[in-house]
Design a protein around this motif. Structure first.
Motif, mmCIF file in Angstrom:
data_model
loop_
_atom_site.group_PDB
_atom_site.id
_atom_site.type_symbol
_atom_site.label_atom_id
_atom_site.label_comp_id
_atom_site.label_asym_id
_atom_site.label_seq_id
_atom_site.Cartn_x
_atom_site.Cartn_y
_atom_site.Cartn_z
ATOM 1 N N VAL A 61 -12.567 35.571 -0.522
ATOM 2 C CA VAL A 61 -11.737 34.384 -0.236
ATOM 3 C C VAL A 61 -11.261 34.451 1.228
ATOM 4 O O VAL A 61 -11.265 33.447 1.948
ATOM 5 N N LYS A 62 -10.893 35.647 1.676
ATOM 6 C CA LYS A 62 -10.420 35.791 3.061
ATOM 7 C C LYS A 62 -11.558 35.548 4.067
ATOM 8 O O LYS A 62 -11.354 34.946 5.117
ATOM 9 N N LEU A 63 -12.738 36.007 3.711
ATOM 10 C CA LEU A 63 -13.884 35.794 4.610
ATOM 11 C C LEU A 63 -14.223 34.301 4.669
ATOM 12 O O LEU A 63 -14.475 33.751 5.742
ATOM 13 N N GLN A 64 -14.212 33.641 3.525
ATOM 14 C CA GLN A 64 -14.512 32.205 3.493
ATOM 15 C C GLN A 64 -13.462 31.437 4.308
ATOM 16 O O GLN A 64 -13.799 30.519 5.054
ATOM 17 N N ASP A 65 -12.206 31.826 4.179
ATOM 18 C CA ASP A 65 -11.127 31.182 4.943
ATOM 19 C C ASP A 65 -11.366 31.349 6.447
ATOM 20 O O ASP A 65 -11.190 30.410 7.226
ATOM 21 N N LEU A 66 -11.802 32.551 6.833
ATOM 22 C CA LEU A 66 -12.083 32.813 8.248
ATOM 23 C C LEU A 66 -13.192 31.881 8.749
ATOM 24 O O LEU A 66 -13.083 31.258 9.803
ATOM 25 N N ALA B 177 -3.554 25.227 9.973
ATOM 26 C CA ALA B 177 -4.916 25.510 10.442
ATOM 27 C C ALA B 177 -4.951 26.237 11.777
ATOM 28 O O ALA B 177 -5.942 26.890 12.107
ATOM 29 N N SER B 178 -3.861 26.167 12.554
ATOM 30 C CA SER B 178 -3.978 26.724 13.904
ATOM 31 C C SER B 178 -3.742 28.233 14.007
ATOM 32 O O SER B 178 -4.127 28.841 14.992
ATOM 33 N N GLU C 33 -3.371 35.585 14.639
ATOM 34 C CA GLU C 33 -4.760 35.241 14.948
ATOM 35 C C GLU C 33 -4.847 33.726 15.082
ATOM 36 O O GLU C 33 -4.480 33.011 14.161
ATOM 37 N N GLY C 34 -5.282 33.251 16.219
ATOM 38 C CA GLY C 34 -5.414 31.804 16.384
ATOM 39 C C GLY C 34 -4.977 31.357 17.758
ATOM 40 O O GLY C 34 -4.781 32.170 18.661
ATOM 41 N N ALA C 35 -4.817 30.060 17.891
ATOM 42 C CA ALA C 35 -4.466 29.480 19.184
ATOM 43 C C ALA C 35 -3.031 29.861 19.561
ATOM 44 O O ALA C 35 -2.262 30.325 18.715
ATOM 45 N N LEU D 141 0.755 29.681 20.018
ATOM 46 C CA LEU D 141 1.692 28.963 19.158
ATOM 47 C C LEU D 141 2.747 28.226 19.983
ATOM 48 O O LEU D 141 3.189 28.735 21.016
ATOM 49 N N ASP D 142 3.169 27.039 19.514
ATOM 50 C CA ASP D 142 4.305 26.396 20.162
ATOM 51 C C ASP D 142 5.572 27.055 19.596
ATOM 52 O O ASP D 142 5.507 27.893 18.684
ATOM 53 N N SER D 143 6.744 26.682 20.135
ATOM 54 C CA SER D 143 7.954 27.426 19.757
ATOM 55 C C SER D 143 8.283 27.279 18.264
ATOM 56 O O SER D 143 8.761 28.216 17.628
ATOM 57 N N GLN D 144 7.974 26.109 17.703
ATOM 58 C CA GLN D 144 8.257 25.900 16.277
ATOM 59 C C GLN D 144 7.363 26.799 15.406
ATOM 60 O O GLN D 144 7.818 27.421 14.441
ATOM 61 N N GLN D 145 6.085 26.858 15.809
ATOM 62 C CA GLN D 145 5.142 27.706 15.041
ATOM 63 C C GLN D 145 5.529 29.176 15.163
ATOM 64 O O GLN D 145 5.446 29.931 14.195
ATOM 65 N N LEU D 146 5.947 29.567 16.380
ATOM 66 C CA LEU D 146 6.320 30.965 16.590
ATOM 67 C C LEU D 146 7.542 31.322 15.742
ATOM 68 O O LEU D 146 7.614 32.406 15.135
#
Ligand code: SF4
Length: 347
Positions: free
Chosen positions: A217-222, A249-250, A288-290, A292-297
């Motif tokens: 499931v983790k590999l498919q998500d990746l 998603a980000s 892991e990913g793009a 992050l903006d302050s809200q995501q962080l």
């Protein structure tokens, strides 16, 4: 003239017995163990603290030691990708391409045999033991598509299969081979006792992580989140470790579940942005990913704090680190269990 066989050694009981049956007929045996990156061997057990009582041995080397044979450990990480990404015969219950995997490994063993002037190949396959890849009608598929043809001997079930070249040529006495079949492990255990083998690895559903539902499931998500089915060795190693949480998603968080995993993930600090709790004991998280903006962080920190000793505190201080931009402190209120959306948790 002493004949030479190359045996595929996974580290399990079947490959040990198969090699032994051939070895005791006076054949010179050497082993090959393929490293795909998905191997279960030693990885999480070596990392996780609560597994530390378990012996941390490499089972393939242990098998080689029992047999007194030379073991060639061969890294096939790059070539194996195509097997995982595009299996011609499809997947098993999870993302395990077992039939294509066997064909690939026997093909590689056949190439090795030609380069090293060996006479035949030995595997520990048993008809009917695995639901998909070891059905009787598929045994010739592995022999044919790998190119090994009648150079492929399966000593544990040979008497249920047409004779191979080593049997035709009299290098091997077919009568001393076995006719095992089906899912029962009793015949193998009895044979192990006959040979005096003790302490062999217990089968745990498969020889690699691809048979594991949660891992798949983790590999498919990746793959889904990257928009392609590529991977690097680090990607597939990290899927074996930690809690994987994708709030959107980000980005995804990989959060250590205990001290051993914390140490392991620390080795990736140079490649990832990280979060670790400061005011309370807690886990290290890789982001892991793009960027992050302050809200995501803030959300990433609040999730990480949830898994710290400060989960019930009014606020928790965490350090966000970026190798290029340096680090800074962030104080957040930890999320409650109810605020962790079950859809975020990649099981
Ligand atoms: S369990 Fe993994 S290593 Fe074993 S045959 Fe299947 S895909 Fe290959």
């Amino acid at each position: 003239m002493t004949r030479k066989a190359v045996a595929l050694i996974s580290g399990g009981l079947d490959s040990l017995l198969a090699a032994k049956l051939v070895q005791q007929q006076g054949i010179h045996v050497e082993g090959i163990n393929f490293f795909t990156g998905f191997c279960v061997e030693g990885h999480t057990h070596a990392i996780r603290k609560h597994d530390r009582k378990r012996a941390k041995r490499n089972n393939a080397l242990w098998v080689a030691e029992q047999l007194g044979i030379k073991l060639h450990i061969i890294d096939i990480v790059k070539e194996y990708k195509d097997v995982v990404i595009n299996p011609k015969h499809g997947y098993g219950a999870n993302l395990n391409p077992c039939l294509d995997c066997k064909i690939f490994m026997v093909r590689k063993a056949h190439e090795w045999l030609q380069q090293h002037d060996f006479d035949f190949i030995v595997t520990g396959e048993v008809i009917g033991q695995r639901p998909k890849s070891q059905r009787k009608r598929l045994m010739p598929v592995v022999a044919a598509e790998s190119g090994a043809a009648d150079l492929l001997l399966r000593p544990l079930c040979a008497r249920n299969l047409p004779p191979t070249l080593p049997e035709h040529e009299g290098w091997i006495d077919r009568e001393q081979l076995k006719d095992f079949g089906g899912r029962s492990r009793k015949p193998q255990m009895a044979l192990a006792a006959e040979f005096g083998f003790e302490g062999y690895a217990q089968p745990a559903g498969g020889c690699c992580f691809l048979t594991d539902r949660s891992y798949s499931v983790k590999l498919q998500d990746l793959w889904d989140n990257r928009g392609n089915r590529e991977y690097e060795l680090d990607d597939i190693m990290l899927l074996k470790v930690g809690r994987h949480i994708r709030p959107n998603a980000s980005f995804k968080l990989i959060i250590a579940r205990e001290e051993g995993e914390n140490q392991f993930l620390s080795g990736y600090k140079r490649q990832f942005q990280t979060i670790n709790t400061v005011s309370h004991a807690g886990p290290l998280a890789l982001i892991e990913g793009a960027a992050l903006d302050s809200q995501q962080l803030e959300l990433a920190c609040a999730i990480t704090a949830r898994y710290s000793k400060g989960r019930d505190a009014d606020s928790v201080e965490l350090r966000f680190s970026d190798r290029e931009k340096g680090s800074r402190m962030i104080r957040v209120k930890p999320l409650t269990a109810a605020q962790i959306n079950p859809d975020w948790v990649i099981v």
